[in-house]
Design an enzyme around this catalytic site. Structure first.
Site, PDB file in Angstrom:
ATOM      1  N   TYR A 106       1.138  -8.919  -1.588  1.00  0.00           N
ATOM      2  CA  TYR A 106       1.163  -8.103  -2.806  1.00  0.00           C
ATOM      3  C   TYR A 106       1.989  -8.823  -3.864  1.00  0.00           C
ATOM      4  O   TYR A 106       3.196  -8.712  -3.918  1.00  0.00           O
ATOM      5  CB  TYR A 106       1.757  -6.729  -2.527  1.00  0.00           C
ATOM      6  CG  TYR A 106       0.987  -5.890  -1.538  1.00  0.00           C
ATOM      7  CD1 TYR A 106      -0.304  -6.220  -1.145  1.00  0.00           C
ATOM      8  CD2 TYR A 106       1.560  -4.740  -0.976  1.00  0.00           C
ATOM      9  CE1 TYR A 106      -1.006  -5.443  -0.236  1.00  0.00           C
ATOM     10  CE2 TYR A 106       0.869  -3.963  -0.072  1.00  0.00           C
ATOM     11  CZ  TYR A 106      -0.407  -4.317   0.301  1.00  0.00           C
ATOM     12  OH  TYR A 106      -1.091  -3.550   1.210  1.00  0.00           O
ATOM     13  N   GLY A 148     -13.673  11.538  -3.684  1.00  0.00           N
ATOM     14  CA  GLY A 148     -15.104  11.452  -3.964  1.00  0.00           C
ATOM     15  C   GLY A 148     -15.544  12.538  -4.939  1.00  0.00           C
ATOM     16  O   GLY A 148     -14.818  12.889  -5.874  1.00  0.00           O
ATOM     17  N   PHE A 167      -5.489   3.920   0.897  1.00  0.00           N
ATOM     18  CA  PHE A 167      -6.372   4.603  -0.062  1.00  0.00           C
ATOM     19  C   PHE A 167      -6.499   6.081   0.316  1.00  0.00           C
ATOM     20  O   PHE A 167      -7.594   6.622   0.425  1.00  0.00           O
ATOM     21  CB  PHE A 167      -7.738   3.925  -0.108  1.00  0.00           C
ATOM     22  CG  PHE A 167      -8.539   4.217  -1.359  1.00  0.00           C
ATOM     23  CD1 PHE A 167      -7.928   4.411  -2.579  1.00  0.00           C
ATOM     24  CD2 PHE A 167      -9.924   4.297  -1.294  1.00  0.00           C
ATOM     25  CE1 PHE A 167      -8.660   4.669  -3.725  1.00  0.00           C
ATOM     26  CE2 PHE A 167     -10.676   4.566  -2.435  1.00  0.00           C
ATOM     27  CZ  PHE A 167     -10.039   4.747  -3.655  1.00  0.00           C
ATOM     28  N   PRO A 168      -5.365   6.774   0.503  1.00  0.00           N
ATOM     29  CA  PRO A 168      -5.404   8.124   1.074  1.00  0.00           C
ATOM     30  C   PRO A 168      -5.827   9.230   0.112  1.00  0.00           C
ATOM     31  O   PRO A 168      -6.199  10.320   0.559  1.00  0.00           O
ATOM     32  CB  PRO A 168      -3.952   8.346   1.515  1.00  0.00           C
ATOM     33  CG  PRO A 168      -3.154   7.531   0.542  1.00  0.00           C
ATOM     34  CD  PRO A 168      -3.988   6.300   0.281  1.00  0.00           C
TER      35      PRO A 168
END
Length: 288
Positions: free
Chosen positions: A68, A218, A213-214
């Protein structure tokens, strides 16, 4: 630094590897870097404020990686939080190298993994990394060589526990035959539960499951969608409901929502205090 208190405590606790107790709602430090997870952030001072505020809010589990930035995230963590509180657990990863923004390439050669561990120890200001994760399995290198090197680092006292990232159940089982594994970090959220079998394996074997990516929801967050009425009832945002659902889904779940702003961080951490009813939990589960 004193121990932390705050709303994240409402998420409950979990012991990684049986001995590293963390509050279950953590923080993922990937977004503290520049665009494409490359270079310095636009506002380094805000990045430092985010990390310090996370700890103030009760977050005791911070997840990062050498890739990162590269290393930007680890250096910011040291700047913001060192000397670390005795209850703070920092997890980092190695095994993905970078050649530019948005570019990620698996490298699992033992000498590379050892080099990256030594650099992470230096950059984080640690004598021992509490949780060291293989960021990706390198298909070009025997798994025994990759995990064998991490096991050597653990024997040398440079790593306390070993974890995996983006793996199948079969890969976890193969890894466990080489060295003890205590955690798995896979893509998982309310809208994408393709790693359900991996989560269930972690539950059966008491392995920490760290969903990256919790917050993704959608089309569930659309006006009039499944999240809409529940959001109104709780006075919560769709993102908060997504995190509350994950925390309710499994006692081994350690969500690590990331952000580069203090305001968004505070919103995420408030999700720890959202309590879904059985009916709400099932409705959200069935909506995808």
């Amino acid at each position: 630094m004193a121990t932390s208190t705050g709303p994240a405590k409402a998420s409950g606790t979990y012991r990684i590897g049986g001995d590293l107790q963390v509050d279950r709602l953590g923080y993922g430090a990937m977004q503290l870097t520049g665009p494409g997870v490359w270079g310095d952030p636009k506002d380094p001072a805000e990045a430092v404020r985010v990390l310090r505020r996370a700890y103030e809010l009760g977050v005791t589990f911070i997840d990062t990686a050498d890739s990162y930035g590269p290393f930007v995230s680890e250096l910011l963590i040291r700047e913001a939080l060192h000397p670390y509180g005795e209850d703070l657990v920092i997890a980092t990863k190695a095994g993905l190298t970078r050649s530019g923004p948005g570019d990620w390439r698996p490298v699992g050669r033992p000498e590379y993994l050892r080099q990256q561990c030594e650099l992470s120890l230096r950059h984080l200001g640690l004598d021992c990394i509490p949780l060291y994760q293989l960021h990706r399995i390198d298909a070009k290198v025997p798994l025994e060589d990759q995990l064998g090197e991490l096991a050597l680092l653990r024997q040398e006292g440079k790593v306390r526990h070993i974890g995996l990232s983006e793996v199948t159940v079969e890969q976890i089982e193969a890894a466990q035959r080489i060295t003890p594994i205590v955690s798995v970090q896979n893509l998982y959220n309310l809208a994408d539960r393709s790693a359900e079998d991996v989560l269930e394996h972690c539950e059966r074997n008491d392995l920490a499951f760290i969903p990256w990516f919790p917050i993704a929801t959608g089309n569930l967050a659309r006006p009039g969608g499944p999240l809409d009425a529940i959001s109104t009832d709780h006075g919560a945002t769709p993102a908060q409901l997504a995190l509350a659902w994950l925390l309710r889904r499994s006692p081994v779940m350690l969500p690590i929502p990331g952000t580069s702003s203090v305001a968004h961080l505070e919103e995420n951490v408030a999700a720890a205090e959202v309590r879904l009813t059985d009916e709400e939990f099932e409705a959200l589960a069935k909506a995808t």
